[in-house]
Motif scaffolding. Structure first.
Motif, PDB file in Angstrom:
ATOM      1  N   VAL A   1       0.840  -1.197   0.000  1.00 34.42           N
ATOM      2  CA  VAL A   1       0.000   0.000   0.000  1.00 34.42           C
ATOM      3  C   VAL A   1       0.877   1.250   0.000  1.00 34.42           C
ATOM      4  O   VAL A   1       0.597   2.226  -0.689  1.00 34.42           O
ATOM      5  CB  VAL A   1      -0.943   0.012   1.221  1.00 34.42           C
ATOM      6  N   LYS A   2       1.955   1.209   0.752  1.00 35.29           N
ATOM      7  CA  LYS A   2       2.867   2.353   0.789  1.00 35.29           C
ATOM      8  C   LYS A   2       3.410   2.631  -0.599  1.00 35.29           C
ATOM      9  O   LYS A   2       3.486   3.789  -1.038  1.00 35.29           O
ATOM     10  CB  LYS A   2       4.019   2.070   1.761  1.00 35.29           C
ATOM     11  N   GLN A   3       3.777   1.576  -1.331  1.00 30.27           N
ATOM     12  CA  GLN A   3       4.267   1.765  -2.697  1.00 30.27           C
ATOM     13  C   GLN A   3       3.176   2.338  -3.591  1.00 30.27           C
ATOM     14  O   GLN A   3       3.443   3.153  -4.473  1.00 30.27           O
ATOM     15  CB  GLN A   3       4.749   0.427  -3.271  1.00 30.27           C
ATOM     16  N   MET A   4       1.940   1.923  -3.347  1.00 33.61           N
ATOM     17  CA  MET A   4       0.838   2.347  -4.195  1.00 33.61           C
ATOM     18  C   MET A   4       0.583   3.847  -4.099  1.00 33.61           C
ATOM     19  O   MET A   4       0.205   4.491  -5.078  1.00 33.61           O
ATOM     20  CB  MET A   4      -0.434   1.587  -3.805  1.00 33.61           C
ATOM     21  N   ILE A   5       0.784   4.429  -2.923  1.00 26.89           N
ATOM     22  CA  ILE A   5       0.492   5.850  -2.754  1.00 26.89           C
ATOM     23  C   ILE A   5       1.755   6.706  -2.792  1.00 26.89           C
ATOM     24  O   ILE A   5       1.697   7.901  -2.526  1.00 26.89           O
ATOM     25  CB  ILE A   5      -0.290   6.120  -1.446  1.00 26.89           C
ATOM     26  N   THR A   6       2.889   6.098  -3.131  1.00 26.44           N
ATOM     27  CA  THR A   6       4.123   6.874  -3.277  1.00 26.44           C
ATOM     28  C   THR A   6       3.942   7.922  -4.371  1.00 26.44           C
ATOM     29  O   THR A   6       3.464   7.630  -5.463  1.00 26.44           O
ATOM     30  CB  THR A   6       5.302   5.949  -3.630  1.00 26.44           C
ATOM     31  N   GLY A   7       4.324   9.137  -4.085  1.00 28.13           N
ATOM     32  CA  GLY A   7       4.173  10.219  -5.048  1.00 28.13           C
ATOM     33  C   GLY A   7       2.826  10.888  -4.995  1.00 28.13           C
ATOM     34  O   GLY A   7       2.584  11.874  -5.676  1.00 28.13           O
ATOM     35  N   LYS A   8       1.914  10.353  -4.177  1.00 28.55           N
ATOM     36  CA  LYS A   8       0.599  10.959  -4.018  1.00 28.55           C
ATOM     37  C   LYS A   8       0.523  11.608  -2.641  1.00 28.55           C
ATOM     38  O   LYS A   8       1.297  11.291  -1.740  1.00 28.55           O
ATOM     39  CB  LYS A   8      -0.512   9.913  -4.154  1.00 28.55           C
ATOM     40  N   ASN A   9      -0.425  12.488  -2.469  1.00 31.46           N
ATOM     41  CA  ASN A   9      -0.698  13.064  -1.158  1.00 31.46           C
ATOM     42  C   ASN A   9      -1.539  12.054  -0.379  1.00 31.46           C
ATOM     43  O   ASN A   9      -2.706  11.839  -0.704  1.00 31.46           O
ATOM     44  CB  ASN A   9      -1.451  14.386  -1.324  1.00 31.46           C
ATOM     45  N   PRO A  10      -0.955  11.390   0.651  1.00 35.30           N
ATOM     46  CA  PRO A  10      -1.709  10.335   1.354  1.00 35.30           C
ATOM     47  C   PRO A  10      -3.035  10.814   1.924  1.00 35.30           C
ATOM     48  O   PRO A  10      -4.037  10.105   1.839  1.00 35.30           O
ATOM     49  CB  PRO A  10      -0.746   9.904   2.468  1.00 35.30           C
ATOM     50  N   ASN A  11      -3.047  12.028   2.506  1.00 33.53           N
ATOM     51  CA  ASN A  11      -4.302  12.536   3.069  1.00 33.53           C
ATOM     52  C   ASN A  11      -5.361  12.684   1.993  1.00 33.53           C
ATOM     53  O   ASN A  11      -6.525  12.322   2.177  1.00 33.53           O
ATOM     54  CB  ASN A  11      -4.063  13.877   3.766  1.00 33.53           C
ATOM     55  N   LEU A  12      -4.960  13.226   0.845  1.00 36.21           N
ATOM     56  CA  LEU A  12      -5.891  13.408  -0.260  1.00 36.21           C
ATOM     57  C   LEU A  12      -6.356  12.063  -0.815  1.00 36.21           C
ATOM     58  O   LEU A  12      -7.533  11.884  -1.143  1.00 36.21           O
ATOM     59  CB  LEU A  12      -5.223  14.243  -1.361  1.00 36.21           C
ATOM     60  N   PHE A  13      -5.430  11.101  -0.886  1.00 32.76           N
ATOM     61  CA  PHE A  13      -5.776   9.776  -1.396  1.00 32.76           C
ATOM     62  C   PHE A  13      -6.867   9.140  -0.543  1.00 32.76           C
ATOM     63  O   PHE A  13      -7.841   8.598  -1.057  1.00 32.76           O
ATOM     64  CB  PHE A  13      -4.527   8.886  -1.415  1.00 32.76           C
ATOM     65  N   PHE A  14      -6.706   9.214   0.786  1.00 30.63           N
ATOM     66  CA  PHE A  14      -7.674   8.568   1.660  1.00 30.63           C
ATOM     67  C   PHE A  14      -8.951   9.386   1.818  1.00 30.63           C
ATOM     68  O   PHE A  14      -9.974   8.859   2.231  1.00 30.63           O
ATOM     69  CB  PHE A  14      -7.038   8.276   3.018  1.00 30.63           C
ATOM     70  N   GLN A  15      -8.914  10.664   1.476  1.00 30.87           N
ATOM     71  CA  GLN A  15     -10.142  11.462   1.443  1.00 30.87           C
ATOM     72  C   GLN A  15     -11.001  11.070   0.247  1.00 30.87           C
ATOM     73  O   GLN A  15     -12.226  11.058   0.321  1.00 30.87           O
ATOM     74  CB  GLN A  15      -9.816  12.950   1.363  1.00 30.87           C
ATOM     75  N   LYS A  16     -10.343  10.737  -0.857  1.00 29.85           N
ATOM     76  CA  LYS A  16     -11.059  10.456  -2.097  1.00 29.85           C
ATOM     77  C   LYS A  16     -11.413   8.981  -2.271  1.00 29.85           C
ATOM     78  O   LYS A  16     -12.276   8.643  -3.078  1.00 29.85           O
ATOM     79  CB  LYS A  16     -10.229  10.914  -3.302  1.00 29.85           C
ATOM     80  N   ASN A  17     -10.730   8.106  -1.527  1.00 30.65           N
ATOM     81  CA  ASN A  17     -10.918   6.674  -1.735  1.00 30.65           C
ATOM     82  C   ASN A  17     -11.140   5.939  -0.425  1.00 30.65           C
ATOM     83  O   ASN A  17     -10.603   6.327   0.609  1.00 30.65           O
ATOM     84  CB  ASN A  17      -9.685   6.083  -2.428  1.00 30.65           C
ATOM     85  N   ASN A  18     -11.939   4.879  -0.513  1.00 31.83           N
ATOM     86  CA  ASN A  18     -12.108   3.967   0.614  1.00 31.83           C
ATOM     87  C   ASN A  18     -11.274   2.723   0.348  1.00 31.83           C
ATOM     88  O   ASN A  18     -11.565   1.955  -0.576  1.00 31.83           O
ATOM     89  CB  ASN A  18     -13.583   3.579   0.788  1.00 31.83           C
ATOM     90  N   LEU A  19     -10.239   2.542   1.142  1.00 33.66           N
ATOM     91  CA  LEU A  19      -9.348   1.407   0.993  1.00 33.66           C
ATOM     92  C   LEU A  19      -9.535   0.467   2.172  1.00 33.66           C
ATOM     93  O   LEU A  19      -9.479   0.894   3.328  1.00 33.66           O
ATOM     94  CB  LEU A  19      -7.891   1.877   0.938  1.00 33.66           C
ATOM     95  N   LYS A  20      -9.784  -0.789   1.861  1.00 35.19           N
ATOM     96  CA  LYS A  20      -9.931  -1.795   2.912  1.00 35.19           C
ATOM     97  C   LYS A  20      -9.014  -2.965   2.592  1.00 35.19           C
ATOM     98  O   LYS A  20      -9.037  -3.506   1.482  1.00 35.19           O
ATOM     99  CB  LYS A  20     -11.385  -2.280   2.991  1.00 35.19           C
ATOM    100  N   THR A  21      -8.194  -3.328   3.559  1.00 38.49           N
ATOM    101  CA  THR A  21      -7.306  -4.474   3.373  1.00 38.49           C
ATOM    102  C   THR A  21      -7.376  -5.373   4.595  1.00 38.49           C
ATOM    103  O   THR A  21      -7.744  -4.938   5.679  1.00 38.49           O
ATOM    104  CB  THR A  21      -5.848  -4.033   3.173  1.00 38.49           C
ATOM    105  N   ARG A  22      -7.017  -6.615   4.378  1.00 36.46           N
ATOM    106  CA  ARG A  22      -6.909  -7.547   5.494  1.00 36.46           C
ATOM    107  C   ARG A  22      -5.665  -8.389   5.254  1.00 36.46           C
ATOM    108  O   ARG A  22      -5.451  -8.907   4.152  1.00 36.46           O
ATOM    109  CB  ARG A  22      -8.146  -8.435   5.585  1.00 36.46           C
ATOM    110  N   ILE A  23      -4.857  -8.500   6.279  1.00 36.25           N
ATOM    111  CA  ILE A  23      -3.609  -9.233   6.164  1.00 36.25           C
ATOM    112  C   ILE A  23      -3.860 -10.719   6.404  1.00 36.25           C
ATOM    113  O   ILE A  23      -4.582 -11.111   7.311  1.00 36.25           O
ATOM    114  CB  ILE A  23      -2.574  -8.704   7.177  1.00 36.25           C
ATOM    115  N   SER A  24      -3.235 -11.532   5.590  1.00 35.21           N
ATOM    116  CA  SER A  24      -3.370 -12.974   5.738  1.00 35.21           C
ATOM    117  C   SER A  24      -2.725 -13.442   7.041  1.00 35.21           C
ATOM    118  O   SER A  24      -1.721 -12.893   7.495  1.00 35.21           O
ATOM    119  CB  SER A  24      -2.694 -13.679   4.559  1.00 35.21           C
ATOM    120  N   ALA A  25      -3.293 -14.494   7.598  1.00 38.74           N
ATOM    121  CA  ALA A  25      -2.718 -15.083   8.813  1.00 38.74           C
ATOM    122  C   ALA A  25      -1.313 -15.604   8.550  1.00 38.74           C
ATOM    123  O   ALA A  25      -0.487 -15.683   9.454  1.00 38.74           O
ATOM    124  CB  ALA A  25      -3.615 -16.212   9.314  1.00 38.74           C
ATOM    125  N   GLN A  26      -1.045 -15.936   7.295  1.00 41.92           N
ATOM    126  CA  GLN A  26       0.277 -16.446   6.932  1.00 41.92           C
ATOM    127  C   GLN A  26       1.341 -15.354   6.882  1.00 41.92           C
ATOM    128  O   GLN A  26       2.526 -15.645   6.762  1.00 41.92           O
ATOM    129  CB  GLN A  26       0.206 -17.147   5.571  1.00 41.92           C
TER     130      GLN A  26
END
Length: 201
Positions: free
Chosen positions: A1-26
Motif C-alpha cells: 500500500v505504501k508503494q501504491m500511494i508513493t508520489g501521491k498526497n496520502p491525506n488526499l488519497f484517503f479522502q477520495k478513496n475507501n481502501l480496505k485491506t486484510r492481512i493474511s494469517a500467513q
C-alpha cells in the motif's frame, strides 16, 4: 500500500478513496501478504486513481493469499491488471464495477481461479453475452452472480447458467432483461433471489 500511494498526497488519497485491506494469517510467517484488497471511491461518480503497476505489485506479493478482491470505478486498469489477478489462484470473491475488463480478461481469470464463488461484473462496458458462456464453462461453484448494468449484454443465453447448481442470487438490474427472460430464468436456474431493479419492460 505504501508503494501504491508513493508520489501521491496520502491525506488526499484517503479522502477520495475507501481502501480496505486484510492481512493474511500467513503474513507472520512471511509467506504471503494480503487476504483482502478492496478499493472504491469515497463518493459516487468518482474514479479511483490506481494503475496497472499498483495491481501487479499487490498480486505479485499476494498471489497465493489473496482471496477477496473488490475494485470499484478503477477504470484506468487494463488487461495487465486482470492478467495479474489471474495469478491469484485462491481467489474466492471478485468484484469489478465500472471497469474496463473484457471477455478475454474474464476467461483468463476463470482458467486460473477455480474457486470463485461470488462474482460481480457490473457496469463493465466491454463485456458481451460471451461472459455467460464463460461462467457456465469455467465457474460452476458460483453462488452469487451480479451482471447488472452491462449495456452490451442481451442475456439471450441466460439459460446456459442452468449448470450452476449452487447459484442462489442473481442480479440483472439496470439491464435489458424483460419479462420474456423470466421464463428462462425461473425454468432453468436454481436461483432463490433475482434482482432486476431498473431493468427493461
Amino acid at each position: 500500500v505504501k508503494q501504491m500511494i508513493t508520489g501521491k498526497n496520502p491525506n488526499l488519497f484517503f479522502q477520495k478513496n475507501n481502501l480496505k485491506t486484510r492481512i493474511s494469517a500467513q503474513f507472520q510467517k512471511h509467506e504471503s501478504l494480503f487476504e483482502e484488497f478492496s478499493l472504491k471511491p469515497a463518493k459516487p461518480n468518482m474514479r479511483v486513481l490506481i494503475t496497472d503497476k499498483d495491481i501487479e505489485q499487490i498480486c505479485e506479493s499476494s498471489r497465493f493469499s489473496l482471496v477477496y478482491v473488490h475494485l470499484i470505478s478503477c477504470d484506468l486498469l487494463t488487461a495487465k491488471s486482470f492478467m495479474a489477478l489471474s495469478a491469484c489462484i485462491n481467489m474466492q470473491q471478485l468484484t469489478i464495477k465500472s471497469g474496463r475488463i473484457t471477455d478475454d480478461d474474464v476467461e483468463r481469470i476463470f482458467r486460473s481461479c477455480k474457486n470463485i464463488n461470488k462474482l460481480c461484473l457490473s457496469g463493465c462496458e466491454f463485456l458481451t453475452d460471451n461472459v455467460i458462456n464463460l461462467i457456465s464453462q469455467y465457474s460452476q461453484n458460483i453462488e452469487s452472480l451480479d451482471l447488472s448494468a452491462n449495456n452490451q449484454m442481451k442475456y439471450i443465453n441466460i439459460h446456459k447458467l442452468s449448470n450452476l447448481y449452487k447459484l442462489h442470487t442473481l442480479n440483472l438490474g439496470h439491464s435489458c432483461v424483460t419479462t420474456d427472460h423470466f421464463y428462462q430464468i425461473f425454468r432453468c436456474l436454481p436461483v432463490k433471489y433475482l434482482l432486476v431493479e431498473g431493468s427493461g419492460k
